[in-house]
Write a protein that holds these residues in place. Sequence first.
Motif, mmCIF file in Angstrom:
data_model
loop_
_atom_site.group_PDB
_atom_site.id
_atom_site.type_symbol
_atom_site.label_atom_id
_atom_site.label_comp_id
_atom_site.label_asym_id
_atom_site.label_seq_id
_atom_site.Cartn_x
_atom_site.Cartn_y
_atom_site.Cartn_z
ATOM 1 N N GLY A 54 30.575 51.574 83.002
ATOM 2 C CA GLY A 54 29.515 50.664 83.442
ATOM 3 C C GLY A 54 28.234 51.334 83.906
ATOM 4 N N LEU A 55 28.305 52.645 84.212
ATOM 5 C CA LEU A 55 27.148 53.303 84.823
ATOM 6 C C LEU A 55 25.840 53.150 84.039
ATOM 7 C CD1 LEU A 55 26.257 55.125 87.259
ATOM 8 C CD2 LEU A 55 26.345 56.992 85.609
ATOM 9 N N PRO A 56 25.849 53.406 82.713
ATOM 10 C CA PRO A 56 24.557 53.331 82.001
ATOM 11 C C PRO A 56 23.905 51.950 82.063
ATOM 12 C CG PRO A 56 26.357 53.808 80.465
ATOM 13 C CD PRO A 56 26.926 53.873 81.825
ATOM 14 N N GLY A 97 38.817 41.738 89.820
ATOM 15 C CA GLY A 97 38.705 42.505 91.064
ATOM 16 C C GLY A 97 38.239 43.929 90.806
ATOM 17 N N ALA A 98 38.903 44.616 89.863
ATOM 18 C CA ALA A 98 38.548 46.004 89.571
ATOM 19 C C ALA A 98 37.119 46.080 89.033
ATOM 20 C CB ALA A 98 39.536 46.592 88.565
ATOM 21 N N SER A 99 36.732 45.089 88.221
ATOM 22 C CA SER A 99 35.382 45.100 87.652
ATOM 23 C C SER A 99 34.321 44.912 88.734
ATOM 24 C CB SER A 99 35.237 43.987 86.609
ATOM 25 O OG SER A 99 36.187 44.146 85.606
ATOM 26 N N ARG A 155 30.747 43.903 81.124
ATOM 27 C CA ARG A 155 31.337 44.891 80.233
ATOM 28 C C ARG A 155 32.712 45.317 80.748
ATOM 29 N NH1 ARG A 155 30.412 49.283 76.494
ATOM 30 N NH2 ARG A 155 32.561 49.816 76.069
ATOM 31 N N ALA A 156 32.825 45.487 82.075
ATOM 32 C CA ALA A 156 34.067 45.980 82.657
ATOM 33 C C ALA A 156 35.206 44.981 82.479
ATOM 34 C CB ALA A 156 33.860 46.296 84.144
ATOM 35 N N ALA A 192 30.025 47.340 91.741
ATOM 36 C CA ALA A 192 29.371 47.593 93.029
ATOM 37 C C ALA A 192 29.105 49.089 93.210
ATOM 38 C CB ALA A 192 30.233 47.047 94.167
ATOM 39 N N VAL A 193 30.106 49.915 92.894
ATOM 40 C CA VAL A 193 29.932 51.374 92.993
ATOM 41 C C VAL A 193 28.797 51.813 92.063
ATOM 42 C CG1 VAL A 193 31.008 53.601 92.507
ATOM 43 C CG2 VAL A 193 32.328 51.810 93.640
ATOM 44 N N ASN A 194 28.780 51.234 90.848
ATOM 45 C CA ASN A 194 27.748 51.616 89.883
ATOM 46 C C ASN A 194 26.346 51.219 90.328
ATOM 47 O OD1 ASN A 194 29.080 53.065 87.933
ATOM 48 N ND2 ASN A 194 29.775 51.242 86.858
#
Lengths: 302, 285
Positions: B158-160, B72-74, B214-215, B79-81
Amino acid sequence: MALDIVREETVLGPARLSTAKRPFKRPTTEGPVAKAVLMTLALGFLGFFLVLPLAAVFIEAFRKGLGEFMLALGDPDTISAIKLTLTVAAIAVPLNLVFGVAAAWAIAKFEFKGKTFLITLIDLPFSVSPVISGLIYVLLFGANSMLGPWLKSHGIEVLFAVPGIVLATIFVTFPFVARELIPLMQDQGTGDEEAAISLGASGWQTFWYVTLPNIKWGLLYGVLLCNARAMGEFGAVSVVSGHIRGLTNTMPLQVEILYNEYNFVAAFAVSTLLAGLALVTLVLKSFLEYRYGDEIAGSAKH
Amino acid sequence: MSLAAKAGWRLRTPSVIPGFGLTLGFAVTYLTLIILIPLAGVFWRTSELGWSEFVALVSDPRTKSALQLSFGASLIAAAVNVVFGTIVAWVLVRYSFPGRRIVDAVVDLPFALPTAVAGISLAAIYAPNGWVGQLLAPLGIKAAFTPLGIVIALIFIGLPFVVRTVQPVMLEIDREVEEAAATLGANRFQTIARVILPALAPALLTGFALAFARAVGEYGSVIFIAGNIPYFSEIAPLLIVIRLEEFNYAGATAVATIMLVISFLMLLLINLIQAWSRRRFGYGA
């Protein structure tokens, strides 16, 4: 509305439209307001989520002054953690370097069946959780495995000892050099090597004098990323290390232990060394991309 | 080694370049010893458990809630990323501003910064007395030691993946396509929504999948900020570590198998997206 513009344009001409009604606006970019909003969002997001944690490392480390900071770094357990981290990287990185060059040579210079599958297998460690990367060696060399007790009876300790840490580090840093070199060497083709061979060079001569100079910057780039991960790996190493102070603690594990003891200044002091390593890596990486971008195939991807 | 070399010799296209047997043999041997045999061990151990015991281990409520939290958190973080990663990539590709090169380098920080360092730093920032934590406290928001903190750490990590997947595809987009859209009467919003975003879709999906994968497995940057309260903020990788410390190898292996199967499915999905993208758009995402 779209139709109106078109009609106006045909009647009055584009010059009239752009000068009389409003100043000319490039149709393929956003207006200044939208641009400002997007820039603020992007830079704000990066500043808040990426730069703030980095800044916090250095500020927390010097919270009680330089003296405490130096004291924390002079701790014998911390010094042995630094030595172990350097040792592990010094073994894992060269091994993965040799593998990366060999794999890239086979994959880029020859056509064979199953190549795509092999590339997927090489990338596999990137999609495995670091904790699982450690777990697999615990299962392989643990007390109730087949290999563990046998090796122990011959005086070789793998788990909760340096060899286990090296193995776990090799696993997590396995793809770095290979995945940098494979696309680069595929792009370069086989023409140079074929020319060298036909002029009478041996295989080794071809590699040393033709291939290696072609791939040196890409190789360095891969080694740089591989080394950063090898020195910073936490999850996989944490599972196999056993956390024995002064013996099997790497720098990231030392950070964890100090933090869990509420010794925050010391934890952040060790962290500044790792953060410094990250910054040096980023600067060198950006320099390589800027200066030798054409000679590093993966420059846009990482 | 000789086996691999022999099999490869028959299967490969002839070439004057030497070293095929040596390099492929070495690479395959090394790969098998370091990666394949140890990984296969997990599945072998799981198969020893038997189906009913495996199901019992996995449907344990604590395991279930850890897996749910991890996935769930991933999902939320990925999605935010995707949203902010696309904006960051757009700004980096399309706008020129002083310091752009530095901002571009900063994007890779989560790749370079060791996860444990990021973890303690995020925990310090979002703790109730930290820089951000004390701003959130009056609003009644607790970030550290809650699932929200986990999401924050996963956004960092996760951003990159999103930016570096989307950026090269954005560079490839032909300006002429946008000019054509504008000449045909599309406003800027329509051009972005109907011309640019569909071309970016495979890259966005790949970036999402990479950040998500990755998350799910992330450990170091999460455990410090998570608080690790069972049934509330305990992630699946931590549960593996806890089971190992209890010498409950069967429990650890069962959770690991679930996670491995899902990451292999993600890998397959990413490959399918890229194959589809090559067919549809002529380039991989």
